[in-house]
Design a protein around this motif. Structure first.
Motif, PDB file in Angstrom:
ATOM      1  N   PHE A  83      -0.301  -5.834   3.604  1.00 52.14           N
ATOM      2  CA  PHE A  83      -0.546  -4.405   3.752  1.00 52.14           C
ATOM      3  C   PHE A  83      -1.991  -4.155   3.371  1.00 52.14           C
ATOM      4  O   PHE A  83      -2.643  -4.978   2.714  1.00 52.14           O
ATOM      5  CB  PHE A  83       0.425  -3.549   2.923  1.00 52.14           C
ATOM      6  CG  PHE A  83       0.364  -3.763   1.434  1.00 52.14           C
ATOM      7  CD1 PHE A  83      -0.549  -3.069   0.643  1.00 52.14           C
ATOM      8  CD2 PHE A  83       1.249  -4.636   0.808  1.00 52.14           C
ATOM      9  CE1 PHE A  83      -0.595  -3.243  -0.737  1.00 52.14           C
ATOM     10  CE2 PHE A  83       1.216  -4.819  -0.575  1.00 52.14           C
ATOM     11  CZ  PHE A  83       0.286  -4.131  -1.344  1.00 52.14           C
ATOM     12  N   ARG A  84      -2.523  -3.005   3.795  1.00 46.65           N
ATOM     13  CA  ARG A  84      -3.954  -2.720   3.616  1.00 46.65           C
ATOM     14  C   ARG A  84      -4.133  -1.425   2.823  1.00 46.65           C
ATOM     15  O   ARG A  84      -3.530  -0.408   3.147  1.00 46.65           O
ATOM     16  CB  ARG A  84      -4.642  -2.609   4.975  1.00 46.65           C
ATOM     17  CG  ARG A  84      -4.609  -3.903   5.788  1.00 46.65           C
ATOM     18  CD  ARG A  84      -5.112  -3.712   7.219  1.00 46.65           C
ATOM     19  NE  ARG A  84      -4.259  -2.812   7.965  1.00 46.65           N
ATOM     20  CZ  ARG A  84      -4.687  -1.961   8.894  1.00 46.65           C
ATOM     21  NH1 ARG A  84      -5.987  -1.871   9.172  1.00 46.65           N
ATOM     22  NH2 ARG A  84      -3.846  -1.194   9.536  1.00 46.65           N
ATOM     23  N   ILE A  85      -4.956  -1.512   1.792  1.00 53.81           N
ATOM     24  CA  ILE A  85      -5.281  -0.354   0.968  1.00 53.81           C
ATOM     25  C   ILE A  85      -6.650   0.168   1.386  1.00 53.81           C
ATOM     26  O   ILE A  85      -7.652  -0.545   1.291  1.00 53.81           O
ATOM     27  CB  ILE A  85      -5.316  -0.725  -0.529  1.00 53.81           C
ATOM     28  CG1 ILE A  85      -3.984  -1.321  -0.975  1.00 53.81           C
ATOM     29  CG2 ILE A  85      -5.681   0.496  -1.372  1.00 53.81           C
ATOM     30  CD1 ILE A  85      -4.010  -1.887  -2.395  1.00 53.81           C
ATOM     31  N   GLY A  86      -6.698   1.391   1.861  1.00 56.44           N
ATOM     32  CA  GLY A  86      -7.974   2.002   2.222  1.00 56.44           C
ATOM     33  C   GLY A  86      -8.608   2.661   1.014  1.00 56.44           C
ATOM     34  O   GLY A  86      -7.929   3.349   0.246  1.00 56.44           O
ATOM     35  N   HIS A  87      -9.914   2.428   0.819  1.00 53.03           N
ATOM     36  CA  HIS A  87     -10.675   3.103  -0.249  1.00 53.03           C
ATOM     37  C   HIS A  87     -12.025   3.501   0.327  1.00 53.03           C
ATOM     38  O   HIS A  87     -13.050   2.956  -0.018  1.00 53.03           O
ATOM     39  CB  HIS A  87     -10.814   2.233  -1.489  1.00 53.03           C
ATOM     40  CG  HIS A  87     -10.910   0.753  -1.238  1.00 53.03           C
ATOM     41  ND1 HIS A  87     -12.053   0.145  -0.757  1.00 53.03           N
ATOM     42  CD2 HIS A  87      -9.985  -0.222  -1.384  1.00 53.03           C
ATOM     43  CE1 HIS A  87     -11.832  -1.153  -0.637  1.00 53.03           C
ATOM     44  NE2 HIS A  87     -10.593  -1.406  -0.997  1.00 53.03           N
ATOM     45  N   LEU A  88     -11.975   4.438   1.245  1.00 52.02           N
ATOM     46  CA  LEU A  88     -13.166   4.825   1.995  1.00 52.02           C
ATOM     47  C   LEU A  88     -13.254   6.332   2.123  1.00 52.02           C
ATOM     48  O   LEU A  88     -12.318   7.052   1.789  1.00 52.02           O
ATOM     49  CB  LEU A  88     -13.143   4.205   3.397  1.00 52.02           C
ATOM     50  CG  LEU A  88     -12.123   4.752   4.415  1.00 52.02           C
ATOM     51  CD1 LEU A  88     -12.557   4.387   5.828  1.00 52.02           C
ATOM     52  CD2 LEU A  88     -10.718   4.227   4.157  1.00 52.02           C
ATOM     53  N   GLY A  89     -14.407   6.788   2.618  1.00 55.14           N
ATOM     54  CA  GLY A  89     -14.598   8.215   2.835  1.00 55.14           C
ATOM     55  C   GLY A  89     -14.866   8.942   1.533  1.00 55.14           C
ATOM     56  O   GLY A  89     -15.782   8.595   0.796  1.00 55.14           O
ATOM     57  N   GLU A  90     -14.028   9.933   1.223  1.00 53.19           N
ATOM     58  CA  GLU A  90     -14.231  10.740   0.025  1.00 53.19           C
ATOM     59  C   GLU A  90     -13.536  10.123  -1.198  1.00 53.19           C
ATOM     60  O   GLU A  90     -13.358  10.777  -2.212  1.00 53.19           O
ATOM     61  CB  GLU A  90     -13.698  12.157   0.253  1.00 53.19           C
ATOM     62  CG  GLU A  90     -14.312  13.193  -0.679  1.00 53.19           C
ATOM     63  CD  GLU A  90     -13.645  14.551  -0.570  1.00 53.19           C
ATOM     64  OE1 GLU A  90     -14.267  15.543  -0.987  1.00 53.19           O
ATOM     65  OE2 GLU A  90     -12.509  14.643  -0.072  1.00 53.19           O
ATOM     66  N   ALA A  91     -13.153   8.861  -1.115  1.00 51.72           N
ATOM     67  CA  ALA A  91     -12.417   8.205  -2.189  1.00 51.72           C
ATOM     68  C   ALA A  91     -13.201   8.246  -3.501  1.00 51.72           C
ATOM     69  O   ALA A  91     -14.424   8.147  -3.521  1.00 51.72           O
ATOM     70  CB  ALA A  91     -12.127   6.756  -1.806  1.00 51.72           C
ATOM     71  N   SER A  92     -12.460   8.376  -4.607  1.00 51.40           N
ATOM     72  CA  SER A  92     -13.061   8.449  -5.939  1.00 51.40           C
ATOM     73  C   SER A  92     -12.272   7.562  -6.890  1.00 51.40           C
ATOM     74  O   SER A  92     -11.245   6.976  -6.525  1.00 51.40           O
ATOM     75  CB  SER A  92     -13.054   9.890  -6.450  1.00 51.40           C
ATOM     76  OG  SER A  92     -11.716  10.311  -6.692  1.00 51.40           O
ATOM     77  N   ASP A  93     -12.732   7.489  -8.141  1.00 49.20           N
ATOM     78  CA  ASP A  93     -12.028   6.699  -9.152  1.00 49.20           C
ATOM     79  C   ASP A  93     -10.566   7.126  -9.268  1.00 49.20           C
ATOM     80  O   ASP A  93      -9.657   6.286  -9.310  1.00 49.20           O
ATOM     81  CB  ASP A  93     -12.703   6.856 -10.515  1.00 49.20           C
ATOM     82  CG  ASP A  93     -14.079   6.205 -10.584  1.00 49.20           C
ATOM     83  OD1 ASP A  93     -14.651   5.894  -9.516  1.00 49.20           O
ATOM     84  OD2 ASP A  93     -14.580   6.002 -11.703  1.00 49.20           O
ATOM     85  N   LEU A  94     -10.345   8.427  -9.344  1.00 47.12           N
ATOM     86  CA  LEU A  94      -8.985   8.909  -9.571  1.00 47.12           C
ATOM     87  C   LEU A  94      -8.092   8.737  -8.354  1.00 47.12           C
ATOM     88  O   LEU A  94      -6.898   8.448  -8.500  1.00 47.12           O
ATOM     89  CB  LEU A  94      -9.009  10.370 -10.020  1.00 47.12           C
ATOM     90  CG  LEU A  94      -9.612  10.616 -11.414  1.00 47.12           C
ATOM     91  CD1 LEU A  94      -9.527  12.092 -11.784  1.00 47.12           C
ATOM     92  CD2 LEU A  94      -8.919   9.769 -12.477  1.00 47.12           C
ATOM     93  N   THR A  95      -8.625   8.893  -7.158  1.00 46.14           N
ATOM     94  CA  THR A  95      -7.783   8.656  -5.984  1.00 46.14           C
ATOM     95  C   THR A  95      -7.407   7.181  -5.900  1.00 46.14           C
ATOM     96  O   THR A  95      -6.274   6.845  -5.525  1.00 46.14           O
ATOM     97  CB  THR A  95      -8.467   9.101  -4.679  1.00 46.14           C
ATOM     98  OG1 THR A  95      -9.733   8.463  -4.547  1.00 46.14           O
ATOM     99  CG2 THR A  95      -8.642  10.596  -4.628  1.00 46.14           C
ATOM    100  N   LEU A  96      -8.326   6.301  -6.261  1.00 47.64           N
ATOM    101  CA  LEU A  96      -7.997   4.869  -6.249  1.00 47.64           C
ATOM    102  C   LEU A  96      -6.946   4.557  -7.312  1.00 47.64           C
ATOM    103  O   LEU A  96      -5.998   3.812  -7.048  1.00 47.64           O
ATOM    104  CB  LEU A  96      -9.246   4.023  -6.479  1.00 47.64           C
ATOM    105  CG  LEU A  96      -8.969   2.511  -6.523  1.00 47.64           C
ATOM    106  CD1 LEU A  96      -8.495   1.997  -5.166  1.00 47.64           C
ATOM    107  CD2 LEU A  96     -10.195   1.740  -6.981  1.00 47.64           C
ATOM    108  N   MET A  97      -7.105   5.121  -8.506  1.00 43.29           N
ATOM    109  CA  MET A  97      -6.137   4.841  -9.566  1.00 43.29           C
ATOM    110  C   MET A  97      -4.744   5.327  -9.174  1.00 43.29           C
ATOM    111  O   MET A  97      -3.744   4.640  -9.424  1.00 43.29           O
ATOM    112  CB  MET A  97      -6.580   5.494 -10.881  1.00 43.29           C
ATOM    113  CG  MET A  97      -7.808   4.859 -11.516  1.00 43.29           C
ATOM    114  SD  MET A  97      -7.698   3.058 -11.686  1.00 43.29           S
ATOM    115  CE  MET A  97      -6.150   2.880 -12.558  1.00 43.29           C
ATOM    116  N   ALA A  98      -4.648   6.490  -8.572  1.00 41.52           N
ATOM    117  CA  ALA A  98      -3.348   6.993  -8.120  1.00 41.52           C
ATOM    118  C   ALA A  98      -2.763   6.073  -7.055  1.00 41.52           C
ATOM    119  O   ALA A  98      -1.558   5.783  -7.044  1.00 41.52           O
ATOM    120  CB  ALA A  98      -3.491   8.416  -7.590  1.00 41.52           C
ATOM    121  N   THR A  99      -3.618   5.616  -6.156  1.00 39.66           N
ATOM    122  CA  THR A  99      -3.179   4.713  -5.095  1.00 39.66           C
ATOM    123  C   THR A  99      -2.629   3.417  -5.673  1.00 39.66           C
ATOM    124  O   THR A  99      -1.556   2.935  -5.272  1.00 39.66           O
ATOM    125  CB  THR A  99      -4.353   4.405  -4.148  1.00 39.66           C
ATOM    126  OG1 THR A  99      -4.829   5.616  -3.577  1.00 39.66           O
ATOM    127  CG2 THR A  99      -3.925   3.449  -3.049  1.00 39.66           C
TER     128      THR A  99
END
Length: 405
Positions: free
Chosen positions: A350-366
Motif C-alpha cells: 500500500f502507498r502512503i501519500g505525504h505531499l501537497g499541503e501535508a504537515s507534521d500533524l497530518t503525517l502523524m495522524a496518518t
C-alpha cells in the motif's frame, strides 16, 4: 438513488499519493464566479498563471496548460514531437511508465522498453548507464526520444533526470528527452532547463494541490523545432496555436477557468512558502514516514535509499497479508484512504501519500491510522512506528522556551 450508509465523523483522510487534499484557500478560489474567457480580466489571469507556472518548472520556455488530465499531457508530448513508426526508448520503473508505453503503441509509435527484469525493476530508479549503452548502439539514430518517469507514483521511486540527460549527451545521441513529473512537480526538486529536458509532463492534482483537470507540457526550443516536422495527428493537443495565443493570456479553446483561479492560488501558496522550503518539508515528512515503516519491521517498496521519493512511501506487506484488505480495514475503521498497489504490485503493497499541503500533524495522524489498522489486521509489528516518526520530526524542531517574567 444511491443510499450511503457510511457516515463517519470528521474529515476523510485522503492519504493517497494523488489526488492530494485540496486546501480551503484553493477550494474558495475555485468557487468564484466564472468569467468571460475572452474578456480583459481573464487575459490578466492567464498571463499571471503562465508566468508563475514557469517558476515551478524552473524554465524560461513556454509551458502549455491543457484542460485535461496528465494522460492528455502524455499524449500531447508524444504527438507534438514524433511521427508514425518512430522508435522511442522508454524506461520501465513502474505502472505509469508501463501505461505511457501502451499509449505510445496505440499512437503508432514503436516503443522499446528498457529496465531491470521482473519485480526488481519496479524497486529501483532509472539506470542511466543502460540508456547510454543502448543509445551508443543506435548508430543510425533511429531512436527519436527517450521517455522516463521522474517520480513513479506506483512505487515511490524518484529517478535522477540530470543523469539521464548526461547519458544521452555522453552517447552523442540527438534523441529528445521526455519526462513525466506528474507526481513530482512542486513536491520534489525539478529543473526543466538546467537538466536539459525537452518536454516535461505534469498535472494539477499532486503537488500543486488542485483537483484533477489541468495538465502541462513544458517545452524546450529543441522540442518546439521538432514539432514543426512531427507527423503524428494532433489538433487539440497542438502546441502552435496555444503558445501563440498564450502570449496575450488567452487560449484557442475554452480553458478551465475556475481551475485556473485555483492554480493562481496554488502558485501563491507554493511560491510564498518558497520552493526550497516546500522541497525540504516534503523530504523531512518522507524521512519520518520511512522511520515509521522501518520500526514496524516492514519493507519499503523502493529498494535504493538514494532514490526514495519525498512524495510517497510504498509499504510492502508480509507474505500472507493482502495489502488491499489492510487498506479496507483502515478505511472502514478510521475513514482514511491509502494508495493501492498497482500492476505487478497489486495486493503486495500500500502507498502512503505525504505531499501537497501535508504537515507534521497530518503525517502523524496518518501513521497512527496505519499502525492501528495494521494491528487490527493482525500484521505483526516490531515496534511503534508512530513513536519513531514522532521522534524523527521533533528532533528537527527548535524549542522556544521563554521564562515568564
Amino acid at each position: 438513488m444511491l443510499k450511503l450508509d457510511f457516515h463517519p465523523a470528521g474529515r476523510h483522510f485522503l492519504q493517497i499519493p494523488g489526488p492530494s487534499p485540496v486546501p480551503d484557500r484553493i477550494l474558495n478560489a475555485i468557487s468564484r464566479p466564472t468569467i468571460d474567457h475572452r474578456g480583459p480580466e481573464f487575459g490578466a489571469l492567464g498571463l499571471q498563471v503562465l508566468e508563475g507556472i514557469k517558476k515551478i518548472f524552473k524554465t524560461e520556455q513556454p509551458v502549455v496548460i491543457y484542460p485535461a488530465s496528465g494522460t492528455g499531457a502524455w499524449e500531447a508530448a508524444l504527438s507534438n514531437t514524433l511521427s508514425p513508426g518512430d522508435t522511442v526508448l522508454m524506461y520501465e520503473t513502474g505502472h505509469f511508465a508501463t501505461l505511457w508505453k501502451k499509449m505510445a503503441e496505440a499512437l503508432g509509435l514503436k516503443p522499446e522498453f528498457l529496465g531491470l527484469p521482473g519485480i526488481e525493476g519496479w524497486r529501483y530508479g532509472v539506470q542511466a548507464d543502460l540508456i547510454e549503452e543502448r543509445l551508443r548502439k543506435d548508430a543510425h539514430h533511429l531512436i527519436k526520444a527517450v521517455c522516463v518517469v521522474h517520480n513513479e507514483t506506483s512505487t515511490g521511486v524518484t529517478s535522477d533526470i540530470a543523469a539521464v540527460r548526461k547519458a544521452i549527451d555522453a552517447a552523442g545521441h540527438p534523441a529528445l528527452l521526455l519526462v513525466d513529473t506528474i507526481s513530482g512537480l512542486a513536491s520534489a526538486e525539478y529543473k526543466h532547463d538546467d537538466w536539459g529536458v525537452d518536454v516535461t509532463v505534469s498535472g494539477s492534482q499532486k503537488g500543486l494541490m488542485l483537483p484533477p483537470g489541468i495538465s502541462f507540457n513544458a517545452i524546450s526550443e529543441k522540442a518546439m523545432a521538432a514539432s514543426k516536422s512531427a507527423k503524428l495527428p494532433r489538433a487539440f493537443w497542438d502546441w502552435t496555436d496555444i503558445v501563440e495565443m498564450n502570449k496575450s493570456g488567452y487560449w484557442p479553446y475554452t480553458p478551465n477557468t475556475n481551475l485556473l483561479y485555483g492554480l493562481y492560488e496554488a502558485l501563491d501558496m507554493i511560491l510564498g512558502e518558497g520552493l526550497d522550503n516546500v522541497f525540504a518539508r516534503h523530504q523531512r515528512l518522507a524521512e519520518a514516514c520511512r522511520a515509521a515503516v522501518n520500526t514496524w519491521g516492514l519493507e519499503i517498496q523502493c529498494a535504493d535509499p538514494a532514490v526514495y521519493s519525498p512524495v510517497l512511501t510504498g509499504v510492502m506487506t508480509p507474505a500472507g497479508f493482502d495489502a488491499d484488505l489492510i487498506r479496507k480495514v483502515i478505511y472502514e475503521n478510521f475513514n482514511m484512504s491509502l494508495g493501492t498497489g498497482l500492476g505487478k504490485m497489486k495486493g503486495r503493497m500500500f502507498r502512503i501519500g505525504h505531499l501537497g499541503e501535508a504537515s507534521d500533524l497530518t503525517l502523524m495522524a496518518t501513521l497512527a491510522g496505519c499502525e492501528m489498522g495494521l494491528k487490527l489486521a493482525g500484521v505483526p509489528l516490531a515496534g511503534s512506528g508512530v513513536l519513531a516518526a514522532m521522534d524523527a520530526l521533533s528532533a528537527q524542531k527548535v524549542p522556544s522556551l521563554r521564562q515568564a517574567a
